[in-house]
Enzyme design. Structure first.
Site, PDB file in Angstrom:
ATOM      1  N   ASN A  35      90.350 -43.454  15.151  1.00 41.84           N
ATOM      2  CA  ASN A  35      91.082 -44.577  15.684  1.00 41.84           C
ATOM      3  C   ASN A  35      90.925 -45.711  14.461  1.00 41.84           C
ATOM      4  O   ASN A  35      91.860 -46.037  13.972  1.00 41.84           O
ATOM      5  CB  ASN A  35      90.366 -44.784  17.021  1.00 41.84           C
ATOM      6  CG  ASN A  35      91.167 -46.067  17.548  1.00 41.84           C
ATOM      7  OD1 ASN A  35      91.815 -46.708  17.008  1.00 41.84           O
ATOM      8  ND2 ASN A  35      91.166 -46.310  19.105  1.00 41.84           N
ATOM      9  N   ASP A  36      89.756 -46.273  14.501  1.00 41.91           N
ATOM     10  CA  ASP A  36      89.390 -47.314  13.649  1.00 41.91           C
ATOM     11  C   ASP A  36      89.735 -46.996  12.462  1.00 41.91           C
ATOM     12  O   ASP A  36      90.199 -47.894  11.585  1.00 41.91           O
ATOM     13  CB  ASP A  36      88.007 -47.968  14.026  1.00 41.91           C
ATOM     14  CG  ASP A  36      88.052 -48.312  15.312  1.00 41.91           C
ATOM     15  OD1 ASP A  36      88.777 -49.094  15.957  1.00 41.91           O
ATOM     16  OD2 ASP A  36      86.510 -48.472  15.823  1.00 41.91           O
ATOM     17  N   VAL A  37      89.641 -45.964  11.664  1.00 45.58           N
ATOM     18  CA  VAL A  37      89.824 -45.628  10.349  1.00 45.58           C
ATOM     19  C   VAL A  37      91.163 -45.467  10.060  1.00 45.58           C
ATOM     20  O   VAL A  37      91.527 -45.283   8.624  1.00 45.58           O
ATOM     21  CB  VAL A  37      88.791 -44.258  10.018  1.00 45.58           C
ATOM     22  CG1 VAL A  37      87.410 -44.482  10.310  1.00 45.58           C
ATOM     23  CG2 VAL A  37      89.481 -43.254  10.770  1.00 45.58           C
ATOM     24  N   PHE A  44      85.698 -47.498  18.348  1.00 46.88           N
ATOM     25  CA  PHE A  44      84.265 -48.151  18.620  1.00 46.88           C
ATOM     26  C   PHE A  44      84.330 -49.477  18.158  1.00 46.88           C
ATOM     27  O   PHE A  44      83.411 -50.464  18.747  1.00 46.88           O
ATOM     28  CB  PHE A  44      83.312 -47.410  17.253  1.00 46.88           C
ATOM     29  CG  PHE A  44      82.858 -46.180  17.572  1.00 46.88           C
ATOM     30  CD1 PHE A  44      82.283 -45.917  18.898  1.00 46.88           C
ATOM     31  CD2 PHE A  44      83.040 -45.120  16.893  1.00 46.88           C
ATOM     32  CE1 PHE A  44      81.549 -44.649  19.178  1.00 46.88           C
ATOM     33  CE2 PHE A  44      82.857 -43.682  17.212  1.00 46.88           C
ATOM     34  CZ  PHE A  44      81.988 -43.665  18.362  1.00 46.88           C
ATOM     35  N   ALA A  45      85.192 -50.043  17.521  1.00 46.33           N
ATOM     36  CA  ALA A  45      85.522 -51.555  17.176  1.00 46.33           C
ATOM     37  C   ALA A  45      85.647 -52.436  18.290  1.00 46.33           C
ATOM     38  O   ALA A  45      85.868 -53.571  18.131  1.00 46.33           O
ATOM     39  CB  ALA A  45      86.115 -51.856  15.843  1.00 46.33           C
TER      40      ALA A  45
END
Lengths: 96, 469
Positions: free
Chosen positions: B395-397, B435-436
């Site tokens: 997701n965030d990456v 996570f972010a």
């Protein structure tokens, strides 16, 4: 004091050696590297053996702590090296 | 004899260095690991030959018990749980250093009684350092294991933990001064209190760190476990321990800095900044509003159709792939596409998975050839020529917001530029934030298709559709 400077020299030099070789490890192998170095940190078993096996100047409590230290460190050693081996075998199998 | 013993330690240290050097290539890595294990065998032999050691019974029992437990763990552990195991082993290593320092303190009391030992300031400081690093590594690692397993949540308010850290350090400073200045060897109670304080400190240090940052923490604790060993070496005046401990300490530090760079965050920010999600977290309704009506969905059949004509496919695995145990299904789909003539690669973000290089291990387990695993900087220029990029539980990456929104908590983090691919397929269980704690702009892009569901199930459906079609 001289002894301290000598051991400290070794400490600093060893850190440099560590930095040099570890920088060359590719990201693919970072997890096995970590579990492998983790196993190596089990070297503290050496200290635990000397502490718990020493003869006249031990007390019951110090022997107990030493043996407990041996147990923890050997879990670290055996667990670390074997799980590293398991992972590395998987990398070895496929050459692409 | 003692000179001989020291020579053994040197040989062990050389073997460790050669062993780590072997790890620089996958082909030589197995041998490297064996060399390290051989070095450990030598070091243990040297310790047993040490003139101090006179009784062997308890030592052998300890080695057998620890060895059996270690072998059992290494055999049973699932590859997805390796981070937890490494974190736990770090903790045990730290615990061992703590015990060695405590045992040595007790022995020094006896030796001093026999007039054979006089504590120096350096020795006292080494004992305290060994206890400090060992204890922090022990309890810190246990908290990290809990967080990795999802059993310990990130606290909403981290102020108390920060206060705990400050108070512990202040008390430890006072304790150290008292111990060194006062009657060093008759301060057993004080030392016990300091050990307890250090154990609490370990919890306070790791609790406030977000679950997403555990890869950094595990690397750092790896480093600590080495430093704890080196500190124990200073206590015992043993060069073998000092050399080896500092090697491991350096290794952990480098991995820590690699992780931090990959997230574009400083170590201080990771350690004391609190959980990103707690800081930036958006409410569920805000999250829903962000995606409302803008996400295009696709079924497994449609994905299969698209893949039939794709020439270049890139898989982007994330932690979700590990959770779903989808590495084997991924490999199966990849083989199917390859046999149909497509070129398949895997894009690995440096912080994908739960520890450095974790994703590579999972894919290696599924027998993906390691030369198909491509690092971020190499794969990013290739996305514009990629027909289909399949994002599996990452997701965030892959969030393009990292490149342009200065207010985003992940601003500046290098990402995999999957949005440059012709079509992006995102397999994800739902639209919840990563996570972010922020929504992902990638999911509402023109060329993105979402396939809701468990990664393994979706991949199996796609494989089935491809076989039937």
């Amino acid at each position: 004091m001289e002894m301290l400077i000598l051991t400290f020299t070794i400490f600093v030099l060893a850190i440099f050696v560590g930095v040099e070789i570890i920088n060359k490890v590719p990201p693919t192998l970072h997890t096995p590297l970590m579990s492998g170095t983790n196993a190596i940190s089990g070297i503290v078993v050496v200290g635990a053996i000397i502490s718990s096996g020493a003869g006249e100047h031990t007390s019951g409590l110090s022997t107990f702590l030493g043996v407990l230290g041996i147990v923890l460190a050997t879990i670290n050693i055996f667990g670390g090296f074997l799980v590293t081996d398991r992972m590395l075998q998987m990398f070895k199998k496929k050459k692409g | 004899m003692q000179a001989f013993v020291n020579f053994f330690y040197l040989a062990a240290a050389v073997l460790f260095i050669l062993g780590i050097k072997g790890m620089t290539k996958p082909k030589t890595a197995v041998r490297g690991n064996q060399l390290s294990a051989l070095g450990m065998g030598l070091a243990v032999l040297a310790a047993l030959l040490d003139f101090h050691v006179v009784s062997y019974g308890t030592i052998i029992i300890g080695i057998l018990a620890g060895g059996a437990a270690g072998v059992y763990m290494a055999r049973k552990v699932q590859m997805t749980s390796v981070p937890e195991m490494v974190a736990l082993l770090n903790g045990l290593g730290g615990g061992a250093s703590l015990l060695v320092a405590a045992a040595n303190y007790l022995e020094s009391q006896q030796l001093s009684g026999m007039g054979q030992f006089d504590p120096t300031v350096e020795w006292s400081v080494a004992v305290i350092l060994s206890i400090l690093v060992g204890a922090v590594t022990l309890t810190g690692s246990l908290v990290a294991v809990g967080k990795l397993m999802g059993k310990v949540d990130d606290p909403k308010d981290i102020r108390n933990y920060k206060l705990g850290v400050k108070a512990s350090f202040a008390l430890l400073f006072v304790g150290t001064l008292t111990l060194v200045m006062g009657d060093t060897l008759n301060s057993g109670v004080l030392l016990t209190l300091m050990i307890l304080l250090c154990l609490v400190l370990g919890v306070c240090l790791v609790m406030p760190i977000g679950g997403a940052d555990m890869p950094v923490v595990v690397s750092l604790l790896n480093s600590y476990s080495g430093i704890a060993g080196a500190a124990a070496g200073f206590v015992l005046g043993n060069n073998g321990l000092i050399i080896t401990g500092s090697l491991v300490g350096a290794s952990g530090l480098i991995l820590t800095s690699i992780m931090c760079k990959a997230m574009n965050r400083s170590l201080v920010n990771v350690l004391f900044g609190g959980s990103m999600a707690a800081a930036a977290g958006i409410s569920k309704s805000e999250n829903d509003a962000f995606y409302e009506g803008k996400v295009k969905f696709a079924s497994a059949d449609e994905v299969a159709m698209m893949l039939e004509t794709a020439k270049r496919v890139v898989f982007v695995p994330g932690y979700g792939l590990a959770v779903a145990q989808a590495q084997h299904a991924t490999r199966e789909l990849a083989s199917l596409l390859e046999s149909a003539g497509a070129k398949v690669k895997y894009a690995i973000h440096p912080v994908a998975g739960r520890m450095p290089g974790h994703m590579n291990v999972l894919l290696a387990e599924a027998e993906v050839p390691y030369d198909q695993l491509v690092e971020m900087d190499t794969i990013n220029p290739e996305f514009p020529q990629t027909d289909v990029a399949i994002v599996l539980g990452a997701n965030d990456v892959v969030n393009p917001v990292a490149a342009k929104d200065k207010n985003s908590p992940i601003y500046g983090m290098p990402i995999l530029e999957v949005y440059n691919a012709r079509t992006v397929i995102v397999v994800k269980r739902g639209l919840s934030p990563g996570f972010a704690g922020i929504p992902n702009e990638l999911f509402i892009r023109e060329n993105t298709l979402m396939v809701p569901g468990d990664a393994k199930k979706v991949l199996q459906d796609v494989i089935k559709a491809l076989r039937e079609g």
